[in-house]
Write a protein that holds these residues in place. Structure first.
Motif, short mmCIF file in Angstrom:
data_model
loop_
_atom_site.label_atom_id
_atom_site.label_comp_id
_atom_site.label_asym_id
_atom_site.label_seq_id
_atom_site.Cartn_x
_atom_site.Cartn_y
_atom_site.Cartn_z
N GLY A 130 0.89 -1.10 -0.05
CA GLY A 130 0.09 0.04 -0.01
C GLY A 130 0.79 1.22 -0.07
O GLY A 130 1.37 1.52 1.12
N THR A 131 0.88 1.87 -1.09
CA THR A 131 1.59 3.11 -1.01
C THR A 131 0.69 4.58 -1.30
O THR A 131 1.55 5.54 -1.45
CB THR A 131 2.43 3.12 -2.65
OG1 THR A 131 1.75 3.09 -3.68
CG2 THR A 131 3.32 2.04 -2.60
N HIS A 132 -0.40 4.30 -0.83
CA HIS A 132 -1.36 5.17 -0.95
C HIS A 132 -1.13 6.42 0.21
O HIS A 132 -0.38 5.91 1.29
CB HIS A 132 -2.80 5.04 -0.91
CG HIS A 132 -3.13 4.14 0.36
ND1 HIS A 132 -2.96 3.03 0.28
CD2 HIS A 132 -3.60 4.51 1.58
CE1 HIS A 132 -3.10 2.39 1.42
NE2 HIS A 132 -3.72 3.31 2.11
N PRO A 133 -1.27 7.72 0.03
CA PRO A 133 -0.80 8.66 1.29
C PRO A 133 -1.46 8.20 2.48
O PRO A 133 -2.88 7.93 2.66
CB PRO A 133 -1.58 10.11 0.72
CG PRO A 133 -1.45 9.75 -0.71
CD PRO A 133 -1.81 8.45 -1.02
N GLY A 134 -0.72 8.15 3.54
CA GLY A 134 -1.16 7.83 4.89
C GLY A 134 -1.34 6.17 4.91
O GLY A 134 -1.73 5.75 6.07
N GLY A 135 -0.68 5.43 4.14
CA GLY A 135 -0.72 4.19 3.97
C GLY A 135 0.36 3.52 4.81
O GLY A 135 1.26 4.22 5.47
N PRO A 136 0.48 2.23 4.86
CA PRO A 136 1.69 1.46 5.68
C PRO A 136 3.01 1.68 5.25
O PRO A 136 4.03 1.70 5.78
CB PRO A 136 1.23 0.03 5.32
CG PRO A 136 -0.09 -0.05 4.73
CD PRO A 136 -0.33 1.29 4.12
N LEU A 137 3.22 2.06 4.11
CA LEU A 137 4.66 2.51 3.33
C LEU A 137 4.83 3.75 3.35
O LEU A 137 4.17 4.77 2.69
CB LEU A 137 4.81 1.87 1.78
CG LEU A 137 5.91 2.09 1.32
CD1 LEU A 137 7.18 1.54 2.08
CD2 LEU A 137 6.14 1.35 0.03
#
Length: 543
Positions: A130-137
């Motif tokens: 998960g690279t979406h803003p606020g995601g795990p990465l």
């Protein structure tokens, strides 16, 4: 993100393949995870290329094996290994390993190894995490330090975009931040060199017409036999136009990267040097994989020679072992010994892998390469024939075709119950099963990987394992209800399957086989135990 404070279950420092694999495993188990990666995710120096068969099995469990196979490696590109004076020069010896499209199926795995360079593999793993803003990465976010307290760790990091500080409260910290691990150093864990460090020049170049010009002489890996400097591998990276050349830093002084590439390629073909890095080949295993609430994984825990391509495979298996143990600890059903077993089980695997890789490296380093190999004369022909005879009579094939190394290791720890003598071994008794080093091919041995067998519905036995402990039953037992209730009382996840397939029963060796969430056999027996609670406590690290 200036001054931000977050809370999660596990912080993973390092967003390389192993850190992302651990995050993927934890996420699928419902564990909240935050991955801190200092880079922007761009791979400027693709290193990993061969993903071994056991790693492909793990990627299958994480839902990614199909995507790796579809990522672009040409299915018709030879997987051969060739010893040559130069690409397009004299060929001395070749291991024919087929192509991804044409090689025969292997009966012991549903997922043969595949070629996937790190610049392709990493985006696949990142998207899955998960690279979406606020995601795990969180990319461009550098781990700085941690403090440990009674009920967790507090991690501080820097947002390299705006310079702000991030504070994260978590239960555990996993150091997956590479061979120069800041987490390992902060935790005070030593990783001394076991052998002399070698300094290599790592050169990536483009040759857009080379594969076409080589035709049937193309290979995945070329061992150069060009004294004095060119004896290390040159490998195809993408199966089309990118290649990687390794050269000892002390054996090619005065030659620039372009000159070395031109010496390695005998054909008149366009060549473009893309990058050169200095690489330190180290041989290390951390003195401990755990210090309190901090655990090491991948290159932070071990580095070894790339000979044999075991580094990534050992790292991904680290993630598979650590993932379920962290999940059980966070969920509260694990005993105090579960996380301790991570070190007990995984460190010997790294130590053994380091020695295997070292053996392959030493074989390459000690190989005599007389100058006559390069001659277009009877003397040169004789020198090449003698080297070919040496190679064909040695164990060079085991560097590239060694399923026992990938599948054969067995854990010895308090979480594994050795076989008890069986009065009635059940329907699996079969004297034709492989024994010794190859026993893993035909039997579910305690501590070993549960074997692959195709099921009637087209799935693999391996597809049964992963989310929970899994009991395979080949007969009925009046103790089954009590057995499942013992696990349920301890909140230990357990699923069961009644399997009528005689082929599976013959392979698994006992009427009842209990497989751990990492796909390794925990216990097997001719009957379910009277006291299933004692077994459950042992397997969750509470005894």
């Amino acid at each position: 993100m200036a001054g931000a404070r977050l809370e999660t279950d596990v912080v993973v420092a390092g967003g390389g393949p192993v850190g992302l694999a651990l995050a993927r495993d934890l996420g699928r188990r419902g564990v909240r995870t935050l991955v801190l990666e200092a880079s922007d995710g761009t791979v400027t120096r693709p290193r990993t290329a061969t993903v071994g068969p056991r790693s492909m099995e793990l990627l299958r469990r994480w839902g990614l094996a199909g995507r790796v196979r579809a990522a672009g490696w040409p299915g018709d590109h030879p997987l051969d290994v060739a010893w040559v004076t130069a690409l397009g020069g004299h060929e001395i010896h070749r291991l024919r390993l087929g192509t991804c499209d044409e090689r025969p199926a292997q009966p012991w795995t549903p997922e043969p190894g595949h070629i996937c360079p790190q610049d392709v593999l990493l985006p696949l793993l990142a998207e899955a995490v998960g690279t979406h803003p606020g995601g795990p990465l969180r990319r461009l976010c550098r781990f700085d330090a941690f403090t440990e307290h009674a009920d967790g760790v507090t991690v501080t990091a820097t947002d390299l975009g705006d310079g702000g500080e991030l504070t994260v409260d978590a239960q555990y910290l996993a150091g997956c931040d590479g061979s120069s691990s800041a987490v390992r150093e902060a935790a005070g864990i030593k990783a001394p060199d076991r052998y002399t460090t070698r300094v290599l020049r790592d050169i990536v170049f483009r040759a857009p017409r080379l594969r076409e010009q080589l035709g049937p002489r193309a290979a995945l890996l070329y061992f150069l036999t060009r004294p004095p400097a060119l004896r290390f591998p040159l490998r195809a990276l993408d199966g089309r136009e990118l290649y990687r050349l390794l050269v000892p830093a002390d054996g090619a002084q005065g030659l620039d990267a372009g000159a070395l590439v031109r010496a390695a390629v005998a054909l008149d073909t366009p060549l473009e040097t893309l990058s050169e890095h200095v690489w330190h080949l180290t041989h290390r295993v951390a003195s401990a994989y755990r210090a309190g609430r901090v655990l090491l994984c991948g290159d932070a825990a071990h580095t070894l020679s790339p000979s044999g391509g075991l580094g990534l495979d050992i790292g991904l298996a680290d993630a598979a072992d650590l993932g379920w143990k962290l999940a059980g600890t966070v969920a509260g059903w694990a005993g105090p010994g579960l996380l301790d077993s991570y070190d007990t089980e995984r460190r010997p695997v790294a130590e053994a892998g380091l020695e295997v890789a070292r053996t392959h490296l030493v074989r390459t380093l000690r190989r005599e390469l007389p100058a006559a190999l390069l001659l277009d004369s009877a003397e040169g022909k004789q020198a090449r024939a003698e080297l070919a005879e040496q190679l064909s009579g040695s164990e060079v094939r085991r560097e590239f075709d060694c399923p026992d190394v990938h599948f054969g290791h067995r854990y010895t720890s308090p979480l594994v119950v050795p076989d008890a003598p069986e009065r009635n071994p059940g329907p699996a008794a079969d004297d034709r099963r492989p024994r010794g080093r190859d026993a893993w091919r035909g039997e579910a041995l305690p501590g070993g990987r549960a074997p692959h067998v195709w099921l009637a519905d087209g799935t693999s036995t391996l597809d049964l394992f992963g989310p929970a402990f899994h009991l395979l039953r080949f007969t009925e037992s009046v103790r089954l209800t009590a057995f499942t209730a013992a696990f349920a009382r301890r909140h230990v996840p357990l699923t069961t399957t009644r399997c009528p397939d005689r082929r599976v029963a013959a392979c698994y060796g006992r009427p009842y086989v209990l497989v751990r969430p990492d796909g390794h056999v925990a216990w097997r027996g001719g009957e379910l135990p009277f006291d299933a609670g004692t077994l459950a406590d042992r397997l969750r690290g509470a005894r």
